[in-house]
Design an enzyme around this catalytic site. Structure first.
Site, short mmCIF file in Angstrom:
data_model
loop_
_atom_site.label_atom_id
_atom_site.label_comp_id
_atom_site.label_asym_id
_atom_site.label_seq_id
_atom_site.Cartn_x
_atom_site.Cartn_y
_atom_site.Cartn_z
N CYS A 55 0.84 -1.21 0.00
CA CYS A 55 0.00 0.00 0.00
C CYS A 55 0.87 1.26 0.00
CB CYS A 55 -0.91 -0.01 1.22
SG CYS A 55 -2.04 1.39 1.26
N CYS A 99 -16.32 -9.61 5.65
CA CYS A 99 -15.71 -8.34 5.29
C CYS A 99 -14.45 -8.58 4.44
CB CYS A 99 -15.35 -7.58 6.57
SG CYS A 99 -14.70 -5.95 6.23
N CYS A 191 -19.49 1.36 8.85
CA CYS A 191 -18.69 0.72 9.90
C CYS A 191 -17.49 1.64 10.12
CB CYS A 191 -18.25 -0.66 9.42
SG CYS A 191 -17.12 -1.48 10.56
S1 SF4 Z 1 -4.21 0.93 6.93
FE1 SF4 Z 1 -4.98 0.66 4.86
S2 SF4 Z 1 -4.49 2.59 3.83
FE2 SF4 Z 1 -3.20 2.52 5.68
S3 SF4 Z 1 -1.25 1.59 4.97
FE3 SF4 Z 1 -2.56 -0.06 5.76
S4 SF4 Z 1 -3.60 -0.86 3.95
FE4 SF4 Z 1 -2.81 1.15 3.40
#
Ligand code: SF4
Length: 339
Positions: A55, A99, A191
């Protein structure tokens, strides 16, 4: 005295509730819980990571952020059939909500999103409440998910608006609130909750609960997470969250948002049954089941089953609110027997 649902809590009121002596707070929360919910019932949800790691965001607690070296195995978006087979297994094990989480900054209009829409349709057809957590969403994307049968969208506030910048710099609190508005507008249930143990103060926790409980409609589901500190993330050395802090958060959330599902979420793996029982007493009525919570360990279905038997709990059926509504409409619409 019946407790009314309110969206006009002042910050001072939330402060006072949060600071109530603990046993008094638990008693008050348990009383509110009993007025609004079947206290023997706990919703069992399963969370599956359908796209893992890599991410671009910098959430300081998250092992899936590409910039931290956490050893998480990056995995592209799963195939629909594989996901549906997980959902089927979760249903057989007693889960009523499924989910699906993807480590994306935001949803893009591409083939991956089309595949997620197909997954949503498929899980919905299994008779489960289907939820997704995919990052930021536009209004149109929220509508597409709603049309596919999405029941809930998870998008956490994580912490207070004031502390947010210490935890995430790649998006803003307002971005979060905007996505939540798009979800609401599309008619999907919300949610939304947060995480404690990020280094925030009690004031930050109070402010987050204030933001949640003064939304025009309370989130139907409010996950309360305890940080699971992961090596390689900036919060790796944060101390373990005290159980009493968790109980205090849950009890305050229950009093502020009487009819919402308050979810005992991440961190449950390190709690014993007595600690979890306290959380249920304080008003938690939803858990994640299955031995993994995205990428971190979680109690197994079998362990939870044993805990449910010990505590006399039962899993909540799916679509309970909707079924109640249909029954009520049926009763109201049916001719009286002696008319
Ligand atoms: S919480 Fe979600 S948006 Fe934040 S780094 Fe992890 S996967 Fe990415």
């Amino acid at each position: 005295m019946h407790t009314a649902i309110r969206n006009d809590w002042s910050l001072d009121e939330v402060h006072k509730i949060y600071q109530t002596p603990l046993l008094e707070l638990i008693l008050r929360a348990a009383n509110v819980h009993k007025q609004y919910n079947d206290t023997a019932e706990v919703q069992v949800c399963t969370l599956l990571s359908i796209k893992t790691g890599g991410c671009t965001e910098d959430c300081a607690y998250c092992p899936q952020a590409a910039r931290y070296n956490t050893g998480v195995q990056v995995h592209a978006l799963m195939q629909k059939d594989e996901v549906l087979s997980y959902a089927q297994k979760a249903k057989q094990a007693g889960s009523t909500r499924f989910c699906m989480g993807a480590a994306w900054r935001e949803v893009r209009d591409n083939k991956d999103f089309d595949r997620v829409l197909d997954m949503v349709k498929g899980v919905n057809e299994l008779g489960m409440e289907v939820c997704c957590t995919l990052g930021m969403l536009s209004e149109q994307q929220a509508e597409k998910l709603a049309d596919a049968g999405l029941y809930a969208y998870n998008h956490n506030l994580d912490t207070s608006a004031e502390y947010y910048g210490e935890i995430i710099t790649t998006r803003t609190y307002d971005d979060r609130l905007e996505t939540l508005e798009h979800v609401r507008k599309a008619g999907v249930t919300v949610c939304c909750g947060g995480i404690i143990g990020l280094g925030e103060t009690h004031d930050d926790r109070i402010k987050m609960l204030h933001t949640l409980s003064t939304m025009p409609e309370h989130p139907e589901s409010v996950p309360i997470n305890a940080l699971v500190a992961i090596a390689g993330t900036p919060l790796a050395d944060n101390p373990r969250v005290d159980i009493w802090d968790m109980v205090r958060m849950i009890a305050t959330a229950r009093i502020l948002m009487p009819a919402s599902m308050v979810r005992l979420s991440a961190g449950r793996n390190s709690m014993n049954i007595a600690e979890q029982a306290l959380c249920f007493l304080a008003g938690a009525n939803s858990i994640f089941a299955g031995d993994k919570l995205l990428t971190t360990p979680n109690p197994s279905f079998e362990e939870d089953d044993a805990m449910f038997q010990l505590l006399g709990l039962k899993p909540r059926e799916s679509f309970k609110e909707e079924k109640k509504l249909v029954e009520a409409l049926g009763d109201a619409g049916a001719p009286a027997a002696n008319a």
